[in-house]
Structure formats: C-alpha cells, structure tokens
Motif scaffolding. Structure first.
Motif, PDB file in Angstrom:
ATOM      1  N   ALA A  95      34.741 -11.516 -24.674  1.00  0.00           N
ATOM      2  CA  ALA A  95      35.664 -10.473 -24.237  1.00  0.00           C
ATOM      3  C   ALA A  95      36.826 -11.076 -23.458  1.00  0.00           C
ATOM      4  N   THR A  96      36.539 -12.130 -22.702  1.00  0.00           N
ATOM      5  CA  THR A  96      37.599 -12.870 -22.022  1.00  0.00           C
ATOM      6  C   THR A  96      37.287 -14.349 -22.139  1.00  0.00           C
ATOM      7  N   THR A  97      38.307 -15.144 -22.225  1.00  0.00           N
ATOM      8  CA  THR A  97      38.135 -16.595 -22.278  1.00  0.00           C
ATOM      9  C   THR A  97      39.393 -17.244 -21.731  1.00  0.00           C
ATOM     10  N   SER A  98      39.321 -18.534 -21.466  1.00  0.00           N
ATOM     11  CA  SER A  98      40.479 -19.236 -20.919  1.00  0.00           C
ATOM     12  C   SER A  98      41.251 -19.908 -22.031  1.00  0.00           C
ATOM     13  N   LEU A  99      42.523 -20.109 -21.783  1.00  0.00           N
ATOM     14  CA  LEU A  99      43.425 -20.680 -22.777  1.00  0.00           C
ATOM     15  C   LEU A  99      43.155 -22.172 -22.943  1.00  0.00           C
TER      16      LEU A  99
END
Length: 1474
Positions: free
Chosen positions: A92-96
C-alpha cells in the motif's frame, strides 16, 4: 441485401422467411427498439408485457428462431462465490528506489536480502459472497481502493498478479480453472482505460473484433463477411459511431475520435467479443450522462435478450442507471458490507442508522456510507451504528439479508447440474469454433492460421494508417542509397577497389540492421493492446508477432528494392543477373532475420530502455564478429565462437563470395618491388603486396583474396543461405514465444510511493482510512420525514474538505469580468473541406461564480474551453473575447489557470515538488520564494493532500490514484494563483461520486472566495449540478442551447425547457440528465426540434445578448484596472530562475529513474568489455594496425544505440512540456532543451569514462600521460558531448521515438560513411570530397587515430609478409633493399636468396599518411570538433524554434474587436478533430 422490417411480420411470415433475410435486421429499428427493452430488468422481462413490449418480444423470438433454425446452441451462465478472499503483497505504501539506493546497495546487502525475503501480505478483498444468475446485472459500488477492480478481475479469471485466491467461485457449477482453460473468451474484464491501435479507424477496429470472434456456425448461414458487417453496423448504430467509421481511433498523443467516442469504441469491442459474462470496470468514464445511460440500457438489452451476465463497477451512477440493475454489492476497504436486490439496499443502510439527503441518488448514498467524510448519521443511531469497515462487515454478517444471500447461493448451487452445463458449454463452443482448430480445449474461436489471416489484414490497415513513418523509411532508403552509391561511384575493378567493395556490401546489410533497431520503439505502445485482446481470447499473441513481421516485410522489401537498385548500379558491382538477384535475395533475407532478432529481444525485454541496451550490446557483437572488422583468422579464441552464431557473418560471407567469385583484379599498383629500376624485371620476381597474391602474378583472383584474407568460400553460399533461414525461423519462433508468454505486470491496487524517510506507518494509514470522528449527525424534525442537517455538518465539512485559509480568501478577491461573444471556430479537413466546430457562442463569467459547461460527447465543450483559454493553434477562431470590455493582453494566460482532463504530471516528482515548481515559475517574480512555498502548503491543506504530499506522482497503479491525481491537477493551477479565471476540463471524470463531490465542493468554496470558474462536466448528479451558478449548454456542432442561471433546485433551467415544450421533469429525475435528454444528447437519441433555433428565438437569448452588450458598453469606457506589470510578460519568472528550477527537476527525474541510468551504464560497460577483449593487447603489425583503427572506430559506433536509448525519454519529456506546461506559459522552451542537455551530459561523460578505462588498458594503447589524457579529452568529453547534442538535436523535428531512431540511423550512417572508414578518401568522387571535410567523424577519427598510432613501431607477423624471390645470384637486400627503404617498409631476411619477406610498414604514421591523418594536426582537430558541438547546440535550440515553436502560415483574421482570431492556421486537420 435489403433490410427487413421484422416488426410488421407475423409468426407465420416468420416461419416462411429465408434465413439470410431473417438475419438482416433494420439498423434504425434496432436503435429504437433497444431503448424499449433496455428499461426492463431481468425479473420484469419474465412477466406480462405490454403491446409495445410484445413487438420487442417478437424480435427476440425471431432471433431465437433464426438461431434454432440453423441449429445453433446458445450458451449463458451465471456466477456464485462464497468466502472469496484474494490475497496480495502488502505494498500500500513503499519508498522510492533511486539511483542512490542502487549505488549504495553493495554496502547494505544484508538489509537488501532481508527486505527481499520478508514480504507482508494482506487481504485485498475478504470473505465475499454473492450470486448473479444468467441474465442479471450486478452493480459494484465502492470508493477507490475498496476492492471493486479486484473483485471484477477475480470473477473474470485475471488472478495472475495475486498471491492467492481462496473460497469457492463457480460458474453454474463449473470451477474457474476449467473456465479459464476452455472458455476464457466467455469471461472478460473490461478495464477503464481505452487501449486501441491508434492508426486504425473505427470501422477497422470494430470489423476486426467481429471478424476474429466470428463463429463457424452463423444464424441464417450468412457469409462471414456479411456477419462481420452486420455486427459492426449493429454496434456502431447502438453506440452512435457510424459517423466516425473513417476516423482514426487515436490516443492521448495521436489525433483521433473524441474521448467519449473512444470509450464507446471500447464498449463496442467488448460486445463484439460475444462473452457470456463481462466485468465492466468504470466503463462510463468520460461519457456524458445521456450516453452513459444509453450504454447501461444497451447492457440491459443484451442481458435480457441473450441472457448474458453483467457485473459493472460505476463510480458515478445516476438514478436511472441504478434502476436498470438487478442487484448491488457495496464494498468498504476490501470488505463486503452489502449484497442484494437494488430495491432493498437503501433501506438496509437507513435501518443501520444512516441518512440519505434529498436528491442524493441511491448509488451516491450507498457509496457515501463507506466514506467518513460523506456520510450522514442520524442522532438516534450515533452510538449503535457501525463506523469502521470491520464494524460494517460484522453488521452485514449478522443481518437477515446476509442469511438470505447464503440461502440463495445454496439454492442456486443445489439446482445447478454442473456436468450438464459443462456439456452444453462444450457443445456450444465446439459448434462455433473453426473446424481447423486442432486443440479441443483452445479458448479461441479461430485456428492459428485463421488468426494470422485476420491479423495480417489488420496489420496492413495499421501500416496504411502510419504512412508518415513508412514514407520516412522509404525516403531514408532512397537518400542513403543515392549518397552511398554516389560516394562509391564506379568502384575500380582492381585490387585498390576491393576494400571499397567490401565496405559497400557490409554497409548494405548494416544499414537495414540499424533500421531494425530503430523500429523496436514501435512495439512497446502496442503491448497493452495485445495483452488486452489476449485476455479477451481474440487471438494468440504469438500470431500477432508473426503477423507483425509479415506485414512489415512488404514495406521493407520496397525499401530494399529502392536501395539495392540504386546502390548496385551506381557502385558498379558485377553486373550479371545471377549476382544481382543473389545479392537482392541475401539483403532481403538478412533484413528479415535481423528484424526478427531485434523484435525477439523486445518481446523478452520489460521496457524499451532495457531493450535498447540489449540491442546496442548485440549490435557491437554483430558489427565486430561479422568478419569485416576482424577477419576470422584474427579473432581472439575466447570470442571467435560468436561468429558462428552471428547471422550477419553468414550473410556477409555470401555477399563477398558472390561479388568476388570468378573475378580477377589487377594489382599492378601494389607490386613489390616496383619502380624504374624494376620495370624490366620479370614478373616471376615480383609479387602483389596483398592477401591472395601469388608470386609472378600481377593480378589477384577474387576467390584467392577472400579465401586468404577472410577464409570465405563460394562453396559455402547455399549452406549459409540455409543457416540464415534457420536463424530467421528461430528468431520468429522465439519472438512469437516471447510475445505469447510476456505479461504486463498485474495490478495489486494503488501503491503510494514515498520519498525515503517519509513513508507513513500502517497505524497512520489506518487512522486516515477509518476516522469515525468525522461522521455528521442529522436530527429528524417531524413525522413527515423532513429533516435538516445540523450545524455540525458545516463544521465537519470544512474540516474534511479543508477550510480556505483567510489568506486565500484575500488572494482570490477579484472584480474583473471575462466575456465572449460571436465565437466561431472553423478547421480545414485533409480533403480541403471546412468544418465549423463552434457556432456563435456567447457568455460571460463573473467573479465568485461557478459556471458549468455541458453537452453531449463531441458537442465542442473542450474545444470551446481551449478557444477561450487561448490554447488552440489549429484552425481559425473569430469573435470577441474581452476582459472588462477590453482586448486580451499577452499576460492573459498567466492570469488564468487551466486544469486539463488528462492528469499529466512528471512521474518522478512528489506532490509538494510539483506544486512548488508551479508556484515558483508561475507566480510573479516579486513574490518571495518563502511566501510562494507557504502558499503551496496552503493549497496542500486546502485540498487535503497532507497525507501524501511527499508521495511520488508515479503512474496509475504505482503512484497516486485517480482522485489524488485530479486533486494535484487542480492544485498545480491553484498554486499559480490565477488572478482572473480558472478553467477546468472534466475535473470529476474517473472519480467516484464522493470524490467528485469533494472536488466540486472545493470549486464552490473557491468561487465563494471570489474565484471565477468555468468548468466542463460530464455526469453530474442532481446535488452536484446544483452547486453551479450558471450553465452553458452546447449541442453537436458547438451550438448553444442555453446560457443562464441554474437556479435553486435547478428550477430556472428546468422551467426554461419545460416552457419551450420539453416533457415535465419529474421530482426524482436528475436535472442534468433531463436537459441532456431534452436536446437529444446520446448516441441514438432523436428530438423533434432544433434546440439551437429554439434558443435563438427565445427571450432568454435576447436577454443574455443584451446583458453582454451592456457589460461591454459599460466596462469598455471605464479606465483599465491597474494590472501589475508583472502580468504583462509571457512568463512570470526570469529565464535564469526558470533554467535553475527546470534543471533541478530534470536532475531529480534522472536520479529517480535508476532503470534508465543502469540500462545506459550496462550498454557502455558491456560494450566496452567486448571491444576491449576483442582487441586484447593489439600489437603493431599490419593487421594489428587495422585492429587498432577499428578499436577506435567501434566505441564511436556505439553512440548510435546510445542515442536510440536517449531519444524516447527526451521525446516523452518534450510531449509533457508541449501538452501542459507550454500551454500554461510555465517556462520558455529553450529551458527545456537546456535542462535535457544538462541532465544527460554528466551521466554520459561519466559512463564514457568507465568505457575509456576498460578499453584503453585492455587494448593496450600508449600509456603516457599526454597521450592517455588527450584520448580521454577527445573521446569522453568532446565526442560524448557531440553525440549527446546530436541525438537531442534530432528530436526537434520528429514526431515520435521511432521516427527519431530512423532519422538517427540515416544521418549517423551518412557521417559515418563520409569519415573515410568504408571508402578511402583517395577514391572519393570529386563531388563528395567536401563531405569528407565536413563530416564530424573525420576529425574525431583523425584525433584518436593519430593519438593511438603515432610513433608505433610496426612488426609484421609471419603470415603478413609478402613473399617474392630475387633473381639468381642476388640476396633479398641486394635485390629490393633500396626499394624497401624508399617505400617505407623493410625486408625481414635481407641475406636470404629466396623467399624474401617484405613488410610494407615500419611505423604507424605511414598508415596515417595514406589516409591524410597528421599527428601534428591534433589540436586543429579539437577546434573543429568544438565547432561541430556548437553547431549541434545551436540546432538544438534553433531547430526547436523552427520546427515546433514558430508559426509559418499566413494569418487569417476575423471578428470585430478583442481577441479576434487565432493568428494563424497552422495545419490542416482530419475528421478526428471534430
């Protein structure tokens, strides 16, 4: 065949009808009848019907009778699911992932491996239950992220991207595995995006869909062609597409039909597939309200008549659309909270405790209850009503409706005979499938050869639609053949011309190999289309791959014919029919083989960047190991095997053998010894200093030459031909396999990607998703049911949507009026016909008003918006456009904002960065940067974007979702502080009802704060529609049918239409849909009057005209308002501010695109390793000197694939600028060019240095500091800057990446050809000698060759000596010593009396002198190289201005005053503009 009025036929007449005539149904009746049947639900269709309905029933019986008479077995099935849970990776969220992450990965391997091993999973949807019988329609409602698309994909069998699918999913008792294997074409998921071949017209697109799914058994035994025509015309009639038959479908960048029409093409394509169960995902996106209703009615028709099953997710469903469904299911954050009949859904949630406001549609209400920001809770249910997704699910599982559903599922399955249903499906499918289809379980209708036939036809249509690319290709071949042929004009039939002959032959296959690489860019835009049609079970993707090669070869053959005919006879190759046609055959076969090879690479590569890297790497291998640069005997043992797997090696051997076989070449000019002292010496004491020479012969046999020098044999010709055919077939098969097995990465829901260090934790996300404190209470006042929302509504509404800070209210206070009158817009079509798109439109916007611009698809809404915003550069605009009664100034664009329908943003930027960029460059220069950034924070707060302000924009599915993108689009324009007017084009398109409400509420707040807003809108609900103050309504042709107030509860506009004779608007009817129905909006709607004439004759029109004229008269005499001088210029920021901001953003884009950078580094590195180890430790021998020449030449050749890799990205950045930022006057076009150059150069120079370090020391060049430093300076700095500027300069005059690659191969080939590598300067025709002097490669080669070969001592190897014998009594030195010294060579055995060994060089400078290179001119060359670089830079800027910025047509004026016309008519357009 004449159509039949089947409505008037009796049942007796029906039985006597001919089957063929029976099938041909009058299309006009179909359009009318479909509107009748489409209003009945599945339950109603089974009960008694009226007389009018009886006629429709007769139509249905006639169709069924036709099928039964032909023995056709119908098939239909429903679906049931219980405990359905879909599990996926929790992303759902992750880092670039940036280039910095990649570079530091070796230092954190443990963390990287731990992250790779540790994967969190989540339930995307959980414990879903439902049953949809055949002939029923299910409506799926939920906000984005609730699992609507996942449910639809799962039911349609598209589960590859999920970790697991648990629960029971049956199709009338048949499991999903069986359905996917045998009946995949009967389960279709239709995504909301519209992916089509843009160059095909609508006729070709629909005909293809009908043809590829045409059954073997057809009702009435009609022909296949008649069936295809009937299906095409039927669908085109239902969706109103007949007038677009000859218009290209187009896409976002290729001109075509309108967005609404393209959506209708998508819908028609699905229906042509004849699937029994279709899952439609947001399929009304981009359609106006009337067309959306007609679409739903059409689906209702198919389910009633054909007993198909439809499962549809609609984000903004009007009440009329909602009533067409049988059942509805409501989803809340991946949990099912209701499933049941549509009539019971509203009461279920009202019983739960939630309140439906007046005029809110049922679908809006059902969606709103899952949105904490949009639901209303009765005060008496505040403590007991569920508020979180888990509580809603628990309430549902404890409800009687849930138990009733479980009973229905159980009864459904108990009454189903799975074996019998499977047998019927098998019988029906077997009947329609081709008798040539070998696989019994194949999901396709046609056999592989039949698919090929249809695909090849489509391929030729697509080629025809892509004429600019074909013409560019043909012209490139023509120009290149003329240049190359004239350069090698009449090659002498002596040994001196042998190297040139080899150069011509090698270039003839190399040129088309480079073209094959360039064409790879054409394949990637097609991937989505092919994948979609694979899912529809239209055809094997492998069949499309073969058809693509087959349809491209005729164009290639034409190009080859032009090329070979000109080149062959200009260069004077051996003129015998056999040799000519053998060469022609070999060039064709080689081109086919290399085309298949590079398309095979593209089929296995996930992106064009990676494909270009592999292509460049393989090009180096193909180039080196073809046998031309390094002869087979001299190849290093560790790489010599590469020549065995190189198709070009076999082709080049055949071409050389074909040309040299049976020929004899004089070599008198290279006889040794020679001179006046040897004129009378017998030939038996001389030998030609060339490969293949024999003592005592003054000629060389062609077979001896290629045998000794290259180890080529004519006897290998047909063996090589066979090997090439095997290569070609293998590459085609692998290309087909790669296309067949490649899959686009499936979706697992929207993934937010944050900058590292800004990723929110799961608890924060959960709090945002289930914030129950935002629920609004409603107090019921009396028994009659009238109620009012408490004051808390206003408070919470402000909290949820974002209050407008006081500084915004102050900033938006405006007092200028924008008006337009007598606005007409005309374009010239390709045939010379003039077409009017806007007709005498007038209106105005006042500060603080929110004006809606409405009309059916194709009515000219976006065209008018673009005309008013001064964004049209095609055609002629006439009329008055005034601000306070005065003409528009150059600063008009800067004082307005324009939110486009397409949410186009830089994918690598964060939300905050995108807003700051807009504020920095579009707010006045005098505003301090700190204040601009503070205003950005205000916009973020206003739009409620705090939670994802540091998230990357990304791409759909991997970045911001649709709602977040739309908010960002609005925010970018707000950040620019438009002081006059805000234009918005379809701001609610693609949003769910609650998100649409939030956006319109925001616009309402902005208007209340003083902003003047003009907004197009497609499908407004009644509550949404009432938020607007004024309405400008258009019909087709850009004609006004209403302009004025909407009024409270829309009574003003309703009264106008009712007063003009329109039917009465019912109390529960949506006013927006009502007025569109009145004017005949929709694909098949018809009206009995011209509402444009009605409007022109109405007192309302006279009042509006008088009001506008009074405004003009009153305001024009008033002193002009003091508009700050900051708004008089075209751009807000200075050029240097623009350059700094755009360069920083472009650097960020590259830093955040590690795949592009690493693909570039891989190409540099792998290419360097192959070149370095192919010429490992090259010594100064005769062949060693040749090797050193090519070791310098090959790194320069690598610039071609590097440019091919660079250009698609540059064009992508340019397109974004031209579509959005240039139209907003954000920054100057020269800044764009500067930023791209500044971003590319550091990486290219750095990676060129890596290549230098690898090749310089493996080849073992001179290691002195002066020589090594000079080589780095010329190659890494100057040459890299040259090809970077050259490649970017070429993008200024080409429309797309594929054309850029073709232009690169042509121009690169030219400067390469004239550099003196393939043809010595001494053999240049006099006319072309100037090209040698102006070719940039000439001087780069001179610089590098001089640096590498200067003072290099040459020592011949044993096989490089020329052997001759002296006369009796003389030693070798006595006989030829003086000659050797004078010629610059040496005799290796001076005291021998036989077999004298003569070496023609002693130092590398001797070779340099033969090609006109002087080491002493190296700094002169540097100066010339800098001049070429400056020329490229100048062309990069001047070329962009000439080809993309300047307007060259003569002006066309019109109108009276104000902004009168678009100053120029830039180009003709086709019907796609209409």
């Amino acid at each position: 065949m004449s159509a039949i009025d089947i409505e008037s036929q009796s049942d007796v007449d029906l039985a006597a009808m001919d089957r063929r005539s029976l099938h041909s149904v009058d299309q006009a009746h179909l359009a009318a009848l479909s509107r009748v049947v489409s209003t009945r639900t599945a339950a109603q269709s089974e009960i008694g019907l009226s007389d009018e309905d009886f006629k429709l029933e007769a139509v249905l019986r006639r169709q069924l009778h036709a099928g039964k008479s032909s023995g056709i077995i119908d098939r239909a099935f429903g679906v049931s699911f219980s405990g359905l849970t879909v599990r996926g990776v929790d992303m759902a969220t992750t880092s670039l992932f940036t280039l910095g992450e990649l570079l530091t990965m070796p230092f954190r391997l443990r963390q990287t491996f731990r992250e790779a091993r540790t994967k969190n999973y989540r339930n995307i949807i959980q414990d879903f239950n439902g049953a949809v019988s055949k002939g029923e329609m299910l409506l799926v409602l939920g906000r984005p992220g609730s699992g609507c698309s996942t449910l639809l994909r799962t039911i349609a069998g598209e589960t590859e991207s999920f970790v697991s699918v648990d629960g029971e999913l049956l199709y009338d008792g048949i499991d999903q595995k069986t359905m996917k294997a045998r009946f995949r074409g009967d389960l279709i998921y239709n995504a909301e995006t519209d992916d089509h071949f843009p160059t095909l017209n609508v006729d070709q697109t629909l005909s293809f869909a009908a043809d590829i799914k045409a059954p073997q058994a057809r009702a009435g035994d009609i022909s296949r062609a008649q069936y295809v025509a009937d299906v095409r015309d039927t669908l085109a009639t239902v969706f109103g597409l007949k007038h677009t038959y000859h218009t290209p479908v187009g896409n976002d960048f290729v001109r075509g039909v309108s967005g609404g029409e393209r959506k209708r093409v998508s819908l028609a394509e699905v229906l042509a597939g004849r699937a029994s169960l279709v899952c439609w995902d947001n399929s009304t996106r981009g359609l106006d309200a009337s067309t959306a209703l007609e679409y739903a009615q059409t689906i209702r028709t198919t389910t009633n008549l054909l007993k198909n099953t439809a499962i549809i997710a609609i984000y903004q469903a009007g009440e009329n659309i909602y009533r067409l469904f049988d059942k509805v299911t409501v989803l809340y954050l991946g949990r099912q909270v209701y499933f049941g009949p549509i009539d019971e859904a509203k009461a279920y949630f009202e019983r739960m405790g939630y309140y439906c406001p007046p005029r809110q549609t049922t679908a809006e209400f059902l969606t709103a209850v899952t949105d904490p920001a949009g639901r209303f809770l009765r005060s008496d249910a505040r403590d007991k009503a569920p508020t979180t997704a888990e509580e809603f699910e628990t309430y549902w599982h404890n409800s009687p409706e849930y138990r009733q559903l479980l009973d229905e599922i159980a009864a459904n399955r108990a009454s189903t005979n799975a074996d019998e249903n499977l047998r019927l499906l098998n019988d029906s499918v077997s009947q329609e499938r081709s008798k040539f289809l070998k696989r019994h379980n194949s999901p396709y209708v046609l056999s592989f050869p039949q698919q090929l036939r249809v695909l090849i036809r489509r391929g030729f249509h697509s080629q025809k639609g892509n004429l600019p690319f074909i013409i560019t290709n043909l012209m490139a071949c023509l120009v290149q053949s003329l240049i190359t042929g004239s350069l090698f004009y009449k090659i002498p039939h002596t040994y001196a011309g042998s190297f040139s002959r080899g150069g011509v032959l090698f270039f003839s296959v190399l040129f088309f190999t480079l073209n094959s690489i360039a064409e790879m860019a054409l394949l990637y835009p097609q991937r989505k289309i092919i994948d979609k049609q694979r899912r529809y079970a239209f055809y094997h993707p492998g069949a499309e791959a073969i058809a693509n090669i087959a349809t491209s070869m005729p164009v290639k053959t034409a190009s080859i014919t032009v090329f070979v005919l000109i080149l062959y006879f200009l260069t004077d190759l051996n003129r015998t029919p056999g040799q000519f046609f053998f060469l022609y055959l070999m060039v064709n076969l080689t081109t086919f083989t290399m085309t298949a090879f590079y398309q095979m690479i593209s089929s296995f590569s996930p992106s064009l960047e990676i494909a270009n890297a592999f292509a460049g790497f393989t090009l180096i291998i193909v180039f080196i190991y073809a046998g031309y640069l390094i002869p087979r005997p001299l190849m290093k043992v560790w790489f010599s095997w590469l020549t065995r797997i190189n198709p070009l090696a076999y082709s080049f051997e055949n071409l050389m053998a074909n040309e040299f076989h049976g020929s004899k070449y004089s070599c008198e000019e290279v006889l040794v010894p020679q001179g006046p002292d040897f004129d009378n010496v017998s030939l038996e004491y001389k030998v030609c200093a060339t490969a293949g020479s024999r003592p005592g012969k003054d000629y060389v046999l062609g077979d001896d030459y290629i045998g000794d020098a290259l180890q080529y044999r004519w006897s290998h010709a047909w063996r090589n031909f066979g090997i090439l055919i095997v290569f070609a077939l293998a590459f085609v098969i692998l290309y087909a396999v790669g296309t067949e097995i490649s899959r686009l990465s499936g979706t697992q829901g929207d993934v937010l990607i944050f900058k590292r260090g800004h990723v929110p934790d799961k608890e924060q996300l959960k709090n945002r998703e289930d914030d129950s404190t935002a629920v609004v209470t409603v107090d019921e006042k009396d028994e009659s049911g009238s109620s009012s929302v408490s004051d808390q509504n206003v408070i919470d509404d402000d909290a949820l949507l974002g209050k407008l800070p006081s500084r915004v209210n102050t900033a938006l206070r405006m007092n200028e009026i924008f008006s337009w009158q007598h606005v007409n817009y005309t374009v010239t079509l390709d045939g010379g016909e003039h077409r009017q798109l806007l007709c005498d439109v007038q209106g105005y916007t006042k500060p603080g008003t929110l004006t809606a611009l409405m009309g059916e698809s194709g009515a000219g809404k976006t065209t008018l918006l673009n005309a008013l915003a001064q964004r049209l550069n095609v055609g002629v605009i006439t009329g008055d456009m005034l601000v306070d009664g005065k003409a528009l100034t150059t600063g008009f664009k800067r004082r307005t904002g324009y939110v486009q329908q397409q949410d186009l943003h830089v994918p690598e930027s964060t939300v905050r960065e995108a807003l700051r960029f807009a504020a920095l460059l579009r707010q006045p220069q005098t505003v301090p940067i700190k204040e601009k950034y503070e205003y950005v924070e205000t916009v973020i707060e206003m739009l409620g974007m705090e939670a994802y302000a540091e998230a990357i924009v990304g791409s759909p599915g991997s970045g911001l979702n649709v709602e977040q993108r739309k908010k960002l689009s609005v925010g970018v324009e707000l950040a620019s502080k438009p002081s006059l007017l805000l234009f918005l084009d379809e701001p609610t398109s693609g949003l769910d009802s609650q998100s649409a409400w939030a956006v319109v509420q925001l616009l309402r707040k902005l208007a209340n704060a003083g902003q003047s807003i003009l907004c197009t809108i497609h499908q407004p609900s009644a509550t949404l529609f009432e938020q607007f103050d004024k309405l400008l309504l258009l019909k087709k042709g850009g004609q006004t049918v209403y302009f004025g107030e909407i009024g409270s509860n829309s009574r003003t506009v309703i009264n106008y239409f009712e007063g003009q004779g329109a039917p009465k608007c019912e109390h529960d009817e949506n006013p927006a849909e009502y007025i569109l129905n009145c004017i005949g909006a929709g694909a098949t709607a018809a009206v009995d009057r011209d509402w444009y004439d009605v409007w022109r004759q109405s007192p309302n029109f006279a009042n509006v005209t008088r009001e506008i004229e009074e405004l003009h008269a009153e305001l024009s005499v008033m002193p002009a308002k003091d508009v700050s001088g900051e708004y008089t210029g075209r751009y807000a920021a200075s050029w240097f501010t623009q350059a700094r901001a755009v360069c920083i953003r472009t650097y960020q884009m590259y830093w955040r695109s590690p795949s592009y950078i690493m693909a570039k580094l891989m190409l540099f590195t792998v290419g360097a390793l192959f070149i370095g180890f192919s010429f490992w430790k090259s010594k100064f021998s005769v062949q060693g000197v040749q090797n050193l020449i090519f070791s310098v030449f090959l790194p320069m050749v690598m610039s071609a694939p590097l440019m091919n890799q660079m250009q698609p990205r540059a064009i992508e950045i340019r397109e974004l600028y031209e579509v959005r930022e240039a139209a907003s006057n954000t920054y100057h076009w020269s800044v764009l060019q500067l930023a791209q150059l500044a971003a590319e150069l550091p990486y290219n120079i750095s990676f060129a240095t890596v290549m230098y370090c690898i090749t310089y020391f493996t080849i073992d060049y001179d290691r002195s500091a002066a020589r090594a430093g000079y080589f780095w300076f010329v190659y890494c700095l100057l040459f890299t800057t040259f090809w970077t500027t050259f490649g970017l300069a070429l993008t200024t005059f080409v429309p797309d990446a594929a054309t850029a690659n073709i232009a690169t191969s042509v121009l690169f080939g030219m400067i390469l050809t004239f550099a003196g590598i393939f043809q010595p300067f001494s053999l240049f025709p006099h006319f072309w000698k100037f090209m040698y002097r102006i070719s940039p490669f000439t001087y780069f080669l001179q610089s590098l060759l001089g640096d590498v070969l200067h003072d290099g001592k040459v020592t011949c190897k044993e096989n490089e000596y020329n052997i001759f014998s002296p006369p009796d009594g003389l030693t070798c030195y006595q006989y030829a010593g003086d000659f050797a010294v004078g010629a610059g060579g040496y005799i290796n055995n001076p005291n021998a009396t036989a077999d004298c060994q003569y070496c023609k060089w002693t130092v590398g400078d001797q070779y340099l002198s033969t090609v006109g290179v002087s080491y002493g001119q190296r700094w002169r060359n540097v100066g010339l190289e800098c001049a070429f670089i400056l020329f490229n830079v100048a062309f990069l800027f001047i070329g962009y201005y000439i080809f993309r910025e300047a307007k060259w047509s003569l002006p066309k004026f019109g109108g009276k005053k104000g902004k009168k016309a678009s100053e120029v008519e830039v180009e003709k357009v086709d019907e796609s503009e209409v």
